[in-house]
Structure formats: C-alpha cells, structure tokens
Design a protein around this motif. Structure first.
Motif, short mmCIF file in Angstrom:
data_model
loop_
_atom_site.label_atom_id
_atom_site.label_comp_id
_atom_site.label_asym_id
_atom_site.label_seq_id
_atom_site.Cartn_x
_atom_site.Cartn_y
_atom_site.Cartn_z
N ALA A 346 41.73 35.71 30.67
CA ALA A 346 41.22 36.57 29.61
C ALA A 346 41.58 36.00 28.25
N ALA A 347 42.81 35.56 28.12
CA ALA A 347 43.24 35.02 26.83
C ALA A 347 42.45 33.77 26.48
N PHE A 348 42.28 32.92 27.46
CA PHE A 348 41.56 31.69 27.22
C PHE A 348 40.11 31.99 26.83
N HIS A 349 39.57 32.95 27.54
CA HIS A 349 38.19 33.30 27.25
C HIS A 349 38.06 33.84 25.84
N LEU A 368 37.32 41.49 31.24
CA LEU A 368 38.46 40.60 31.11
C LEU A 368 39.73 41.25 31.58
N MET A 369 39.64 42.52 31.91
CA MET A 369 40.88 43.17 32.27
C MET A 369 41.39 42.62 33.58
N PRO A 370 42.66 42.37 33.65
CA PRO A 370 43.22 41.92 34.92
C PRO A 370 43.13 43.04 35.94
N LYS A 371 42.84 42.62 37.15
CA LYS A 371 42.68 43.64 38.18
C LYS A 371 44.04 44.03 38.68
N LEU A 372 44.53 45.07 38.12
CA LEU A 372 45.88 45.47 38.50
C LEU A 372 45.90 46.10 39.87
N ILE A 373 44.73 46.49 40.35
CA ILE A 373 44.73 47.20 41.61
C ILE A 373 44.73 46.23 42.78
N ASP A 374 44.45 44.97 42.46
CA ASP A 374 44.41 44.02 43.56
C ASP A 374 45.72 43.99 44.31
N LEU A 375 45.60 43.79 45.56
CA LEU A 375 46.81 43.72 46.34
C LEU A 375 47.62 42.52 45.94
N GLU A 376 46.89 41.42 45.64
CA GLU A 376 47.63 40.24 45.26
C GLU A 376 48.40 40.53 44.01
#
Lengths: 705, 139
Positions: A346-349, A368-376
C-alpha cells in the motif's frame, strides 16, 4: 541518467508514446499501468522488462518520468533487436530500430484518435484506423522531413505510391534502405496505416532498420498490414520489390502475431481500465514488483519491515518527507512502526501514485487496506506480537473458561481411564516451589499414614460427614475463590490453564464448583455412600485450596526466584502447580496406598477427616482406583521426568501447551473414572432404595390392616 | 471543547500549537508559554524519585477569568497543554482526561512514524484531524 541522444524520429516517437502513457496528462510522468502495458506489448520476456525498468531508473524512482520513459523505450528497442541490455548501449548503438509494440485494433484506434485527431483524413483511405503515421514516420526519420505535419500530409501520396517498406526489407538492404529511408518512410508509413497503432510502431522500427538485422523476423511479425490489399494497391516502386514478396508472408505472420498480441493487449487494456476505474487498485505486475522489492528488504514475506529500513527505502523515492510521513500514516494500519507485506504494498503504491501526480488521499483507500482478517495476517500478527497474542487470548480465555469448566469436568473422568492421573501429580514437583512440594509431601505422608489405619468403619464417617460437609461447604467457597483467582491467573497462560484447576477440583468435582451451590446440593443429596466420597473430594479441595492459597504466594515468590524459566512459565506454573496441588491432594487422598515417590511436602493442613475420608475412599474407591494410582505413580514418574525438559526447551510454549494438554487429558480420564465410579455407587444406592421401598410395601399391607 | 491545544517538547519549545482561529492566537500562545512554568513546578514537586508514580495528568494548571488551562505530561517530558473556555462548564475532569489520552495516543502514533524525527514540528494530518475534532466548533 546518462545523456540520451535520440534522433529526431526517435524523439518524436518516444514523445508520442509518452503522451500515450501520460494518462493523467501530467506531462511529466507516465503512468505505470500504461507503461507496463506498453512493455508487455513489446513482447519482451518479463525479466527483460524488469531489467529495462531497473536500468532506466524507474524502479529506483518508482515512477516513469519522461527521461526514464525514453530510456526505457530505447532499451526496449535494444532488447527487441536482440542486443544485450546495457545502459551504455543506449548511446553507443546507432541506428537502433524504434521499439515495436503490438497493439490491438481498438487500442490503435483509440490511440490514434487521441493522438492524431487531425489526421483523420489520412485514415480515410483505410479502415479509419490508419493514422497519419506515415508522415510522422517521415518526420521521425528526420533525415528527410523537417516539418512533420507537412510531411504527413504530403507523404500520404507517397504512401500510396510506396507500398511496402516492410521491415524485412531493411535488414538485408540495410545500407540501401538506410539511405532510402527518406523515401521509405512512405513505405513504412504505408505499413503504418495498415497496421494502425501497431503499425505505427512497426514502421518506426522499420524506419531505422539500421544495424539490427536480427530484428527482421520481429519486424515481420510486427509489420502491420493486415490490409494486404492496401499493400497491393500501394505496390509501387519501392526499392526492393522483395519487400512485397516478403510482405504477404509477413502479413500472415503479423496477423497471427497480432492476434496474439492483441489478445494480450486487450486483456491488459481491460485490466488497466478496471484499474483506472479504481485508481488505487494494485495491478498484478505492480503487486509482483512490490513483493519483489519487499523481498529485497525482508526476505520473509510474512515478516515486518522495520520503520528505519522502510524510511530509507522510501526516502529514495525523493518525495518530500512530509508526504512520506503522510503515506506512512496511511499505510501503517496497525500503527506499530513496521510494515507488513500488505502495508508495504500500500505504501509503495501510494508513493508511485504520488510520483505520478495523484494526490494523497485523506484516508487509506479500501483496495489498499491490509487484510487484517486473513488468517495469515492473524497468524503473522500472532507471531510478530507473540506476547500480545497471548495476552489477548488469555483475556478471552477466562470468559470461555467458566462455561467450559463444566464440560471439562465431564471430560476429566475420561482421563482416569488413561490411568495417568499420577501424571498430574508429577508436574507439581517440578513446577512447584519447594514449599509446595514439601506441603504435598507432607500431605502424602499423612495420607499414607492415614491409609495405614483404615480401621474406622463407615460408621465413623457419617458423624464426620456433617462436619465435613460444613467444612467443605465453608471451605468450598474459599478454595473456590482462591481457585478461581488462581484460575484467572492461570488463564493468563493460554494453553492449559483452564482445564487444569478443574481436574483437581473436579476430584471433588462438584464440591468445587463451590460457587455453585449445586455442589453442596449434590453433596447433601447424595447417598450416604456418596457423601463420604464427596466430602473426601471436598476435603481434597480444601486441602488443596489451603495448600495452594497458603503456598501460592510463597510459590509465586519462589517461582520467581527459581529461575527465569520458571518465571516465564510462572502463570502456567502457578496454574499447573495449583492444579497439580489439587490433583495431588485428590490423588493422594484417593490413593491411600499410593505414596508418591516424589515425596512432596505438604503443609500440615490435613484435617482429621482426612484419614477417615481416606478410609471411606479406600472402601469405595480404593478398589477401582487402586490400579489407577499405581499406574498413576508410574505415570507421574514418567511425567516428572519429562516435565523438566519442557520449560527448558526452546519451543517451550508449544511443549508446555502439549504438556498441559496431556495433563488435562489425564485429569480428564481420572475424572471420567471417578464419574463412572460415582455412577456405580449411585446405582447401588438406588438399588438399596428400591429394596427399602419394597420392604416398605411389604410392611404397608400390615399397616393397612 | 478546547480553545487551544499545544504540544510542547521536552526542551520547552512548541512542537504543535493550534487555536481556534477566531480568537487572538497570540494570546493563547502566550498563555501556553506561561503555563509551562506551572507545569514544571508541578513536575518538580513530585520529585524525581517518584517518576513512576507521577500522574501523567496534571490537572488544572491555573484558571483565569475567561478560560482554564489544563496540563498533561508524558514520561518523556513532552507536555500537552490545553486551554478550555471557562464558559464551558459542562466539561468535566474525566472528559479532559480522555481528551489528553487521545492526544497521547495520537502522539505515540506519530512517534511510530519513522519519517518523524523527534523534535520536529508535527505536521501529521491524522493528528490535525484529531485535534480538530477536539477543538471548539466555531463557525
């Protein structure tokens, strides 16, 4: 960038391309999407494209400025001509053909329409797609024409006259064609009109057949004219009629190539348009690029980039610190001073967008939001902030504990079947402080001595029962409370704490849910046979509670003094020790004959009922539990042996969890067995009751009479 | 709702100061500057040994006719000074505390930004928006 000398034709060509890529009309920066699409249209392998991007400095800068774009185009031409990609070759390679880019018809049309609005007349003779390129090419050639526009119009005629300036022509007759370029432009132009934007480029390349002999096949591939008829019509007096001959052949190739290229380009275009619909969407190649850049800083894709490294990296983009600061604020979603892969992308973009002239948004766009819900991500977060994760989970554990406790109690008896009850006891010595161990030892001794005197009959028990009940009832609450607190503390240790305390209490299972009056009720409602047992349990808990409560504080201190290892596991230790204490007490009580070899010391908390209880237990439970305890002792030893290793292991958390799981399972089996025994006793009692009722019935007729 | 909010560095120079624009800003700047003395006094009164027990929230520094000044100091001796209109009697101590807490949180977020050098003026837009939300809503 080193000085880049471009011929006039190149200049013009590149300028047009730049305007094409300059979708935001910034006149300064070519949008990455278009540029990438362009490069893909150049039909170069991806790594070559990456190389080009690096060499032109775009990767360093993160965007395509005009100079970078020109250099990139030159490098594309170099690559397409088969020369090695070197920055030096930019200026050293003379007569480099113009880079060729395969474009789809639509694109061509749009491009032409956009770029050559004034050249509609030129296209009139063709499918309407044909651009004025001829003239332009001529201009680009520069060698002949000076005035592009005029040339354009004037060369139309020439176009019609000079049909085929197919690329193939150039290589074999490069010297000739080179000289004839001035004339050939028209031929080249012919091609261009035929091919539309694609041809647009192809002719350019033809215009500079120059030194690139190997580009023939490529050129042929690119040579535009699907409009064979045009060629035919144009058949004129090109210097080499061979061109004509070659051309038809090349046309087919071109068409095939073109279709392939068009397919890819249309896809790219579609993708690009979709990306433009959402200006913040990261395209795949961009994402891949960002990921590669991430890897250069942090090889682990699941890891973090620390703030300082990110700062250095983004400072290279030459954006003002203020804007970088704002970009950071937007992209560091969890405000931890480090960037995950998503945050980094996101920052790079955002940096790229800013370089391209986009204004920074006030808040992070959704794409661009990080997927906080991802299990990873959650696991990453868990890994990154291990303690945090743990601290949070304990918080959640407690609430879930209470409901789960009853279930845990149910499962405990199952543990007995594994006959590893002793295992529960064993951990105690390791984890517990000496005082606690001592206390347990004393308890054990007492229990042993008590067991030695199983003389008191059951009758003795009943009088004690009320006492015990009272005691148990009174004590229940306190131990319960302490246990609860300890449980809460234990809760802090995510893995095993919750079940642990239960088993020990589970022993007096229902006594211990002291807070539940049910336990009491259960006690009172149980049959005499059961009552003795339950008070036993209650007493166990009493003792355990006392022992634990009395010792816990010391235990905590001592645990801390023990070692850092113990300290780390202090909550679990205290919990486990708690549990172990309780379990120990219970087991000790239950296993009169079982004097743990660990010889744990116990505080002199054993009240008088203990021996009696034990005796009672011996009557009822010793039988079924004798085997258990013997087994348990064996198991305890084994567990003890294994316990010490757990704290010291590197993955002690995992092992501790596993150990606690084992312990829990053991306690489960123990409790399960207890449960079964109690059930059996209940059945017995019910039978007695039935028999008594029968007797009553028998007697009743007499009374009636 | 505050009338003026200021963030003062450890060396007592301002990192960030924002006032409700309609007022004479210079007056507020002067007020904040003079309040620093009171802040230092309160800090020193607690003694160095009591740093752990030192309350971050300093409370009312001094009241004047028109307004009250509240102070808050972080463990790194960064001070937050808030000037509140006296007429706004509904503002309770708890609310002031929560406002300072929000300020502190936003300040730590700024600190996490590697592009921010401690001691620089604060230009963060997020911080600005947060402060704006706390300022008096003056048309």
């Amino acid at each position: 960038m080193e000085g880049l000398t471009l011929s006039e034709a190149e200049q013009r060509y590149y300028c047009d391309l730049f305007s094409y890529c300059d979708t935001e009309s910034t006149k300064k920066v070519a949008s990455n999407g278009r540029v990438l699409e362009l490069f893909r249209a150049a039909q170069l392998p991806n790594d070559v494209v990456m190389q080009i991007m690096e060499q032109c400095g775009a990767t360093r800068l993160g965007y395509f400025g005009r100079s970078q774009f020109y250099i990139a185009l030159k490098l594309v031409a170099v690559a397409q001509s088969g020369l090695p990609l070197r920055v030096e070759s930019l200026n050293t390679v003379k007569d480099l053909p113009l880079p060729r880019f395969a474009m789809t018809k639509n694109e061509q049309e749009s491009r032409h329409a956009a770029l050559y609005p004034s050249d509609a007349d030129n296209s009139a003779s063709y499918s309407g797609v044909i651009p004025p390129p001829p003239g332009r090419i001529q201009v680009k050639k520069g060698s002949v024409s000076h005035d592009a526009v005029q040339q354009r119009t004037s060369t139309d005629q020439q176009e019609s006259t000079s049909p085929v300036v197919s690329p193939q022509q150039s290589p074999p007759t490069s010297p000739h064609t080179w000289r004839k370029h001035s004339r050939h432009p028209s031929g080249g132009n012919n091609e261009r009109p035929l091919a539309g934007p694609g041809p647009f480029w192809a002719p350019f390349s033809e215009a500079q057949p120059g030194s690139s002999t190997s580009s023939d096949p490529i050129w042929s591939g690119h040579s535009p004219p699907p409009h064979q008829e045009n060629w035919v019509s144009f058949a004129d007096t090109p210097p080499t009629s061979a061109l004509l001959a070659m051309h038809p052949a090349s046309v087919q190739d071109q068409t095939t190539v073109r279709t392939v290229a068009s397919a890819t380009t249309t896809n790219e275009i579609r993708r690009q348009s979709s990306s433009y619909d959402d200006p913040w969407k990261i395209t795949d190649e961009q994402r891949q690029y960002y990921v590669n850049q991430f890897k250069t800083i942090q090889p682990d894709l699941n890891g973090f980039i620390p703030g300082s490294a990110a700062k250095e990296f983004f400072t290279k983009s030459k954006l003002p610190i203020l804007e970088l600061s704002h970009i950071w604020e937007l992209s560091d979603f969890d405000k931890d001073g480090a960037l995950t892969l998503d945050e980094f992308c996101a920052a790079f973009h955002l940096v790229v967008a800013r370089k391209n002239g986009y204004d920074l948004p006030q808040k992070l766009p959704e794409s661009l939001m990080p997927k906080l819900i991802d299990l990873e991500d959650s696991t990453e977060v868990g890994e990154q902030t291990g303690e945090v994760g743990y601290s949070s989970s304990p918080a959640e554990a407690p609430p879930s504990k209470s409901p789960s406790m009853p279930s845990l109690n149910q499962t405990w008896p199952e543990l007995n079947q594994s006959s590893e009850d002793t295992a529960i006891v064993h951990p105690v010595p390791i984890r517990m402080t000496p005082s606690k161990i001592h206390m347990q030892e004393m308890e054990l001794k007492r229990t042993g001595s008590d067991h030695a005197n199983p003389t008191s009959p059951l009758l003795v028990k009943p009088p004690d029962l009320p006492e015990e009940n009272k005691i148990s009832s009174s004590v229940k609450f306190t131990p319960g409370n302490t246990v609860r607190q300890q449980q809460a503390g234990v809760v802090a240790y995510p893995p095993a704490v919750p079940p642990r305390p239960q088993p020990s209490q589970g022993a007096g299972p229902h006594v211990h849910r002291p807070v539940d009056a049910e336990g009491l009720i259960a006690h009172t409602s149980t049959s005499p046979q059961q009552i003795p047992e339950q008070p036993n349990f209650a007493d166990f808990s009493q003792f355990e509670a006392f022992a634990v409560s009395g010792v816990n504080k010391e235990e905590d201190d001592e645990i801390e003094t023990h070692s850092e290892v113990l300290q780390v596991e202090k909550p679990p230790d205290s919990a486990s020790s708690l549990r172990v204490a309780k379990a120990d007490g219970r087991i000790e009580d239950k296993a009169p004959a079982n004097v743990p070899s660990s010889g744990k010391g116990t505080t002199p908390l054993a009240p008088p009922p203990k021996p009696i209880r034990r005796r009672l237990k011996s009557e009822d439970e010793l039988r079924p539990e004798a085997e258990e305890h013997t087994q348990k002792t064996g198991v305890i030893a084994a567990v003890l042996a294994s316990q010490p290793s757990i704290p010291r292991s590197v993955g002690k958390d995992k092992k501790a969890i596993q150990a606690s799981i084992r312990r829990n399972k053991e306690t489960n089996t123990v409790l399960a067995r207890l449960n079964s025994e109690l059930q059996q006793q209940l059945k017995d009692v019910l039978e007695e009751r039935i028999s008594l009722e029968v007797q009553l019935e028998q007697l009743r007729p007499f009374s009636h009479l | 709702m505050a009338v003026c909010i200021a963030v003062i560095a450890k060396e007592n120079y301002p990192l960030y100061i924002r006032s409700v624009p309609t007022e004479n800003e210079l007056k507020f700047h002067y007020t904040v500057h003079t309040s620093l003395d009171v802040v230092d006094e309160k800090i020193s009164a607690m003694g160095k040994a009591l740093v752990d027990q030192r309350e971050l929230y300093l409370g009312l520094l001094y009241p004047t006719e028109d307004y009250k000044v509240y102070g808050y100091v972080t463990n790194s001796r960064v001070k937050f000074v808030m000037v509140v209109d006296s007429s706004n009697t509904a503002l309770r101590d708890n609310e002031i505390r929560s406002m300072f807490r929000k300020l502190h949180n936003s300040y730590t977020d700024i600190m996490c930004n590697p592009f921010y050098n401690p001691g620089d003026r604060i230009h963060s837009r997020a911080f600005d928006s947060m402060v704006n939300s706390m300022m008096m809503q003056v048309c």
